[in-house]
Design a protein around this motif. Structure first.
Motif, PDB file in Angstrom:
ATOM      1  N   LEU A   1       9.701  38.263  77.975  1.00 15.58           N
ATOM      2  CA  LEU A   1      10.376  37.862  76.745  1.00 15.58           C
ATOM      3  C   LEU A   1      11.532  38.789  76.377  1.00 15.58           C
ATOM      4  CD1 LEU A   1      10.632  36.040  74.300  1.00 15.58           C
ATOM      5  CD2 LEU A   1       8.774  37.332  73.208  1.00 15.58           C
ATOM      6  N   ASN A   2      11.379  40.093  76.568  1.00 14.16           N
ATOM      7  CA  ASN A   2      12.456  40.988  76.155  1.00 14.16           C
ATOM      8  C   ASN A   2      13.708  40.848  77.013  1.00 14.16           C
ATOM      9  OD1 ASN A   2      11.441  42.263  78.455  1.00 14.16           O
ATOM     10  ND2 ASN A   2      11.713  44.321  77.633  1.00 14.16           N
ATOM     11  N   ALA A   3      13.595  40.217  78.179  1.00 13.68           N
ATOM     12  CA  ALA A   3      14.760  40.015  79.038  1.00 13.68           C
ATOM     13  C   ALA A   3      15.662  38.903  78.527  1.00 13.68           C
ATOM     14  CB  ALA A   3      14.319  39.706  80.461  1.00 13.68           C
ATOM     15  N   ALA A   4      15.165  38.061  77.633  1.00  9.49           N
ATOM     16  CA  ALA A   4      15.992  36.986  77.082  1.00  9.49           C
ATOM     17  C   ALA A   4      17.208  37.565  76.374  1.00  9.49           C
ATOM     18  CB  ALA A   4      15.175  36.125  76.121  1.00  9.49           C
ATOM     19  N   TYR A   5      17.034  38.690  75.705  1.00 11.76           N
ATOM     20  CA  TYR A   5      18.152  39.325  74.994  1.00 11.76           C
ATOM     21  C   TYR A   5      19.174  39.858  75.988  1.00 11.76           C
ATOM     22  CZ  TYR A   5      20.564  42.356  71.637  1.00 11.76           C
ATOM     23  OH  TYR A   5      21.513  42.963  70.844  1.00 11.76           O
ATOM     24  N   ALA A   6      18.704  40.453  77.079  1.00  5.85           N
ATOM     25  CA  ALA A   6      19.614  41.010  78.072  1.00  5.85           C
ATOM     26  C   ALA A   6      20.458  39.917  78.717  1.00  5.85           C
ATOM     27  CB  ALA A   6      18.829  41.774  79.134  1.00  5.85           C
ATOM     28  N   GLU A   7      19.879  38.746  78.916  1.00  4.12           N
ATOM     29  CA  GLU A   7      20.600  37.660  79.578  1.00  4.12           C
ATOM     30  C   GLU A   7      21.475  36.851  78.629  1.00  4.12           C
ATOM     31  OE1 GLU A   7      18.472  35.044  82.123  1.00  4.12           O
ATOM     32  OE2 GLU A   7      17.243  36.618  83.019  1.00  4.12           O
ATOM     33  N   GLY A   8      20.994  36.643  77.398  1.00  5.08           N
ATOM     34  CA  GLY A   8      21.736  35.739  76.509  1.00  5.08           C
ATOM     35  C   GLY A   8      21.832  36.192  75.077  1.00  5.08           C
ATOM     36  N   GLY A   9      21.518  37.448  74.794  1.00  4.42           N
ATOM     37  CA  GLY A   9      21.694  37.983  73.445  1.00  4.42           C
ATOM     38  C   GLY A   9      20.814  37.320  72.396  1.00  4.42           C
ATOM     39  N   PRO A  10      21.202  37.448  71.130  1.00  8.82           N
ATOM     40  CA  PRO A  10      20.410  36.881  70.031  1.00  8.82           C
ATOM     41  C   PRO A  10      20.193  35.371  70.168  1.00  8.82           C
ATOM     42  CG  PRO A  10      22.013  38.427  69.173  1.00  8.82           C
ATOM     43  CD  PRO A  10      22.341  38.241  70.619  1.00  8.82           C
ATOM     44  N   ASN A  11      21.200  34.664  70.653  1.00 11.65           N
ATOM     45  CA  ASN A  11      21.085  33.215  70.744  1.00 11.65           C
ATOM     46  C   ASN A  11      19.964  32.802  71.686  1.00 11.65           C
ATOM     47  OD1 ASN A  11      22.111  30.546  72.384  1.00 11.65           O
ATOM     48  ND2 ASN A  11      22.588  30.405  70.208  1.00 11.65           N
ATOM     49  N   LEU A  12      19.926  33.390  72.882  1.00 16.25           N
ATOM     50  CA  LEU A  12      18.890  33.030  73.842  1.00 16.25           C
ATOM     51  C   LEU A  12      17.524  33.529  73.370  1.00 16.25           C
ATOM     52  CD1 LEU A  12      18.316  31.647  76.522  1.00 16.25           C
ATOM     53  CD2 LEU A  12      18.643  33.859  77.659  1.00 16.25           C
ATOM     54  N   THR A  13      17.523  34.647  72.682  1.00 18.44           N
ATOM     55  CA  THR A  13      16.255  35.165  72.150  1.00 18.44           C
ATOM     56  C   THR A  13      15.665  34.194  71.133  1.00 18.44           C
ATOM     57  OG1 THR A  13      16.981  37.457  72.467  1.00 18.44           O
ATOM     58  CG2 THR A  13      15.170  37.082  70.922  1.00 18.44           C
ATOM     59  N   VAL A  14      16.494  33.715  70.201  1.00 22.09           N
ATOM     60  CA  VAL A  14      16.018  32.767  69.194  1.00 22.09           C
ATOM     61  C   VAL A  14      15.570  31.462  69.851  1.00 22.09           C
ATOM     62  CG1 VAL A  14      16.702  31.321  67.236  1.00 22.09           C
ATOM     63  CG2 VAL A  14      17.375  33.729  67.310  1.00 22.09           C
ATOM     64  N   ARG A  15      16.367  30.962  70.791  1.00 23.57           N
ATOM     65  CA  ARG A  15      16.008  29.709  71.469  1.00 23.57           C
ATOM     66  C   ARG A  15      14.664  29.845  72.191  1.00 23.57           C
ATOM     67  NH1 ARG A  15      20.734  28.135  75.354  1.00 23.57           N
ATOM     68  NH2 ARG A  15      19.412  26.289  75.679  1.00 23.57           N
ATOM     69  N   THR A  16      14.471  30.971  72.859  1.00 22.06           N
ATOM     70  CA  THR A  16      13.232  31.183  73.612  1.00 22.06           C
ATOM     71  C   THR A  16      12.027  31.275  72.680  1.00 22.06           C
ATOM     72  OG1 THR A  16      14.478  32.373  75.327  1.00 22.06           O
ATOM     73  CG2 THR A  16      12.091  32.679  75.282  1.00 22.06           C
ATOM     74  N   VAL A  17      12.181  32.023  71.588  1.00 21.77           N
ATOM     75  CA  VAL A  17      11.070  32.173  70.642  1.00 21.77           C
ATOM     76  C   VAL A  17      10.749  30.832  69.986  1.00 21.77           C
ATOM     77  CG1 VAL A  17      10.359  33.227  68.458  1.00 21.77           C
ATOM     78  CG2 VAL A  17      11.463  34.617  70.220  1.00 21.77           C
ATOM     79  N   GLU A  18      11.745  30.072  69.615  1.00 19.15           N
ATOM     80  CA  GLU A  18      11.484  28.763  69.015  1.00 19.15           C
ATOM     81  C   GLU A  18      10.773  27.841  69.996  1.00 19.15           C
ATOM     82  OE1 GLU A  18      14.784  28.171  65.459  1.00 19.15           O
ATOM     83  OE2 GLU A  18      14.960  26.961  67.286  1.00 19.15           O
ATOM     84  N   ASN A  19      11.160  27.892  71.268  1.00 16.00           N
ATOM     85  CA  ASN A  19      10.496  27.052  72.269  1.00 16.00           C
ATOM     86  C   ASN A  19       9.033  27.449  72.448  1.00 16.00           C
ATOM     87  OD1 ASN A  19      12.840  25.664  72.713  1.00 16.00           O
ATOM     88  ND2 ASN A  19      13.310  26.607  74.694  1.00 16.00           N
ATOM     89  N   MET A  20       8.756  28.740  72.358  1.00 20.36           N
ATOM     90  CA  MET A  20       7.398  29.222  72.578  1.00 20.36           C
ATOM     91  C   MET A  20       6.490  28.999  71.377  1.00 20.36           C
ATOM     92  SD  MET A  20       8.285  32.857  74.464  1.00 20.36           S
ATOM     93  CE  MET A  20       6.612  33.249  74.961  1.00 20.36           C
ATOM     94  N   THR A  21       7.048  29.093  70.174  1.00 25.20           N
ATOM     95  CA  THR A  21       6.231  29.040  68.962  1.00 25.20           C
ATOM     96  C   THR A  21       6.317  27.706  68.231  1.00 25.20           C
ATOM     97  OG1 THR A  21       8.022  29.869  67.544  1.00 25.20           O
ATOM     98  CG2 THR A  21       6.612  31.510  68.639  1.00 25.20           C
TER      99      THR A  21
END
Length: 463
Positions: free
Chosen positions: A126-146
Motif C-alpha cells: 500500500l505505501n508504494a501507491a504514493y511513490a508511483e502516483g502520489g496523493p491521487n493514486l493513494t486516495v484511489r487505492t484506499v477508496e477501492n480497498m475500503t
C-alpha cells in the motif's frame, strides 16, 4: 504516524480562537489535487472522512537532529503511515483506523509520477501507491480497498510532526515496561513521560520494541494520537489564541492538503470537536488475515481479513461506532487500572485460606469479572488461618503474578519454583474486593479489536 500532527489541525481550530486568528493561517499549506479525474468513486455516506498520511520527508531536519534521533538514510518518498479518520455526522465521535503500510493492495491503472510510464492495474504494498502516483493514486487505492469515499486529504512529514509537538509543549505518554529500540534510539523506562517532538518521533517510529513490529508501531501511534487529543482539548491550547496561533503556524509550514480544506474547514471542525475528550475517539487497525502474505515480485505483505475488514468499513460508511454498544447506548469499556499482562491471558486458581464460607467463590467471581481466566472451581487452602491474601506464582511468570496482585490490593507475592503457569490465589481474612484492571496496552487483548482514547492515555491509578 504523523497523524498526530494532522489531527492537531482538526482539533485546534476552536471557536474560542475565532476567525480573526484563523485568517491567513492556511496560506502556508501546499495544495495537492488528490481527487483529479477520479471516476466511479464510492457513494458518499454520513459524516466526514479524512485520509491522513505521514511521509518520511526529512529534508528540513538539521544534521544534529538526524544524528540525535537516528534519521539518517534517504527518504523513500512513500507513505510511512496511512490512517482513515471518520468524524460522525453529529460531531460527537471520531473513529481512527490504521491501514498497515505493507498491506497488499491492487493499485488501479495510472501513470508513474517518476518515470511517466503508463501502468496497468497491479499489486503492490500500500505505501508504494504514493511513490508511483502520489496523493491521487493513494486516495484511489484506499477508496477501492475500503469502499469509503474520502472527503479530504492531509499529509504531514517528519519536520512538521516534531515542530508541532514542541509547540504544544510536548505530549504525555505512559509505559508499563521499558521500551527500547536501537534503530530509532527510543529508550523509555516504565512510567509517565512528556515527550519532546524528537522523542515523540522516536516513539511513533519504533518497530523493534516488541515482537509486534508494524502492528505494535500502529498501536503506539494510535496511543499517541489519543494523548495528543487529550493535550489539545485539556491543555488550554484551544482557548489560548497565542498558543493556538503558534501551534497552527508551526504545523501549516509543511503540511499538504486538498484545495477544499482550509482555515474555514479547520475552524468548523474545531468548533465541532471542542467538547471532545479522549473517550470521544475510538481506534482500530484493519483486521489482518495473513501478516506474512508472500507475493511474487513484491515479497512479504499484510493481507487483510476481507470479511472482517468489510464489516469495519461498513460501520464507517453507515456512520456507526466501531466499538460494540451495550443496550444502554454506551460503548463497552474496560476498567482503568493499568497492568502489564492482560488478565485474559492469566490462569488463576483460587483457594479459601479462611473459615469464611463462600469466600473462595467470591474471589473467583470477582477475578473472572475483571477478565482473569479463573478455573471456576475454588477450593480450600491447606491453612484456614491466612490473614493476608497470598498470590503464589512460578518465578517464570512473575509479570502475570504482579497483574493478579494489582487486582488484589495488599496481597503478598510468594514465589514457588516449579508451580507452573497457573497463579494460585489464597484468599485471606484481609480480602475486601477485586480492583478491576485492564492491560496497559489494551490492544494485547485478543477480544479487543477497538479501543477508545481514554483506554490508552495516562490515567491515575484507580481511575
Amino acid at each position: 504516524m504523523r497523524l498526530a500532527a494532522g489531527m492537531s489541525m482538526v482539533v485546534l481550530g476552536s471557536g474560542a480562537v475565532g476567525h480573526a486568528v484563523m485568517t491567513g493561517l492556511d496560506t502556508g499549506i501546499e495544495r495537492v489535487d488528490p481527487f483529479k479525474d477520479m471516476k466511479n468513486r464510492p457513494r458518499a455516506g454520513h459524516g466526514l472522512n479524512v485520509l491522513l498520511v505521514g511521509t518520511d520527508g526529512r529534508e528540513k531536519i538539521t544534521p544534529e537532529e538526524k544524528r540525535e534521533y537516528r534519521l539518517g538514510g534517504a527518504p523513500c518518498h512513500c507513505t510511512d503511515t496511512i490512517m482513515l479518520v471518520h468524524l460522525s455526522a453529529d460531531r460527537e465521535r471520531a473513529s481512527v483506523i490504521s491501514l498497515p503500510r505493507d498491506s497488499y493492495a491492487e493499485v488501479p491503472a495510472h501513470r508513474d509520477l517518476t518515470t511517466g510510464k503508463a501502468h496497468k492495474a497491479h499489486g503492490v504494498k500500500l505505501n508504494a501507491a504514493y511513490a508511483e502516483g502520489g496523493p491521487n493514486l493513494t486516495v484511489r487505492t484506499v477508496e477501492n480497498m475500503t469502499r469509503v469515499k474520502i472527503d479530504h486529504y492531509l499529509e504531514v512529514d517528519f519536520t512538521s510532526f516534531m515542530r508541532t509537538v514542541d509547540a504544544m509543549g510536548g505530549v504525555e505518554i505512559c509505559t508499563a515496561k521499558t521500551m527500547r529500540d536501537a534503530n530509532t534510539g527510543l529508550d523509555l523506562p516504565p512510567g509517565t513521560h512528556r515527550l519532546t517532538g524528537g522523542q515523540a518521533l522516536q516513539y511513533v517510529r519504533a518497530r523493534h520494541v516488541d515482537g509486534a513490529s508494524d502492528l505494535g508501531r500502529m498501536q503506539r501511534q494510535q496511543r499517541f494520537v489519543a494523548a495528543l487529543i487529550k493535550q489539545a482539548t485539556g491543555g488550554g491550547v484551544l482557548l489560548n489564541p497565542v498558543k493556538f496561533k503558534e501551534v497552527s503556524s508551526t504545523l501549516l509550514g509543511s503540511v499538504r492538503a486538498d484545495e477544499g480544506f482550509g482555515s474555514e474547514q479547520m475552524l468548523a471542525l474545531g468548533q465541532a470537536m471542542r467538547d471532545f475528550t479522549p473517550s470521544s475517539s475510538e481506534f482500530a487497525s484493519v483486521p489482518v488475515g495473513d501478516p506474512s502474505y508472500s507475493v511474487k515480485g513484491i515479497g512479504s505483505t499484510v493481507k487483510w481479513d476481507e470479511a472482517k475488514a468489510a464489516k469495519l468499513f461498513e460501520s464507517v460508511r453507515k456512520d456507526r461506532p466501531l466499538q460494540p454498544v451495550r443496550p444502554g447506548g454506551r460503548p463497552a469499556r474496560q476498567p482503568a487500572v493499568a497492568v502489564d499482562v492482560p488478565p485474559a491471558q492469566i490462569r488463576v486458581q483460587v483457594e479459601n485460606g479462611t473459615r469464611i464460607d463462600g469466600l473462595g467463590g467470591r474471589v473467583d467471581e470477582g477475578l473472572r469479572a475483571t477478565g482473569f481466566d479463573t478455573t471456576r472451581a475454588p477450593g480450600n487452602g491447606a491453612s484456614r488461618e491466612v490473614k493476608r491474601t497470598i498470590v503464589s506464582y512460578d518465578p517464570r511468570w512473575d509479570r502475570s503474578a504482579r497483574t493478579v496482585s494489582t487486582a488484589l490490593p495488599g496481597s503478598e507475592l510468594r514465589a514457588v519454583a516449579g508451580q507452573g503457569r497457573t497463579v494460585v490465589v489464597i484468599a485471606g481474612a484481609d480480602y475486601r474486593k477485586v480492583v478491576p484492571v485492564r492491560a496497559q496496552d489494551p490492544y494485547q487483548d485478543g477480544a479487543t479489536a477497538v479501543v477508545t482514547g481514554d483506554q490508552v492515555v495516562c490515567a491515575k491509578q484507580g481511575q
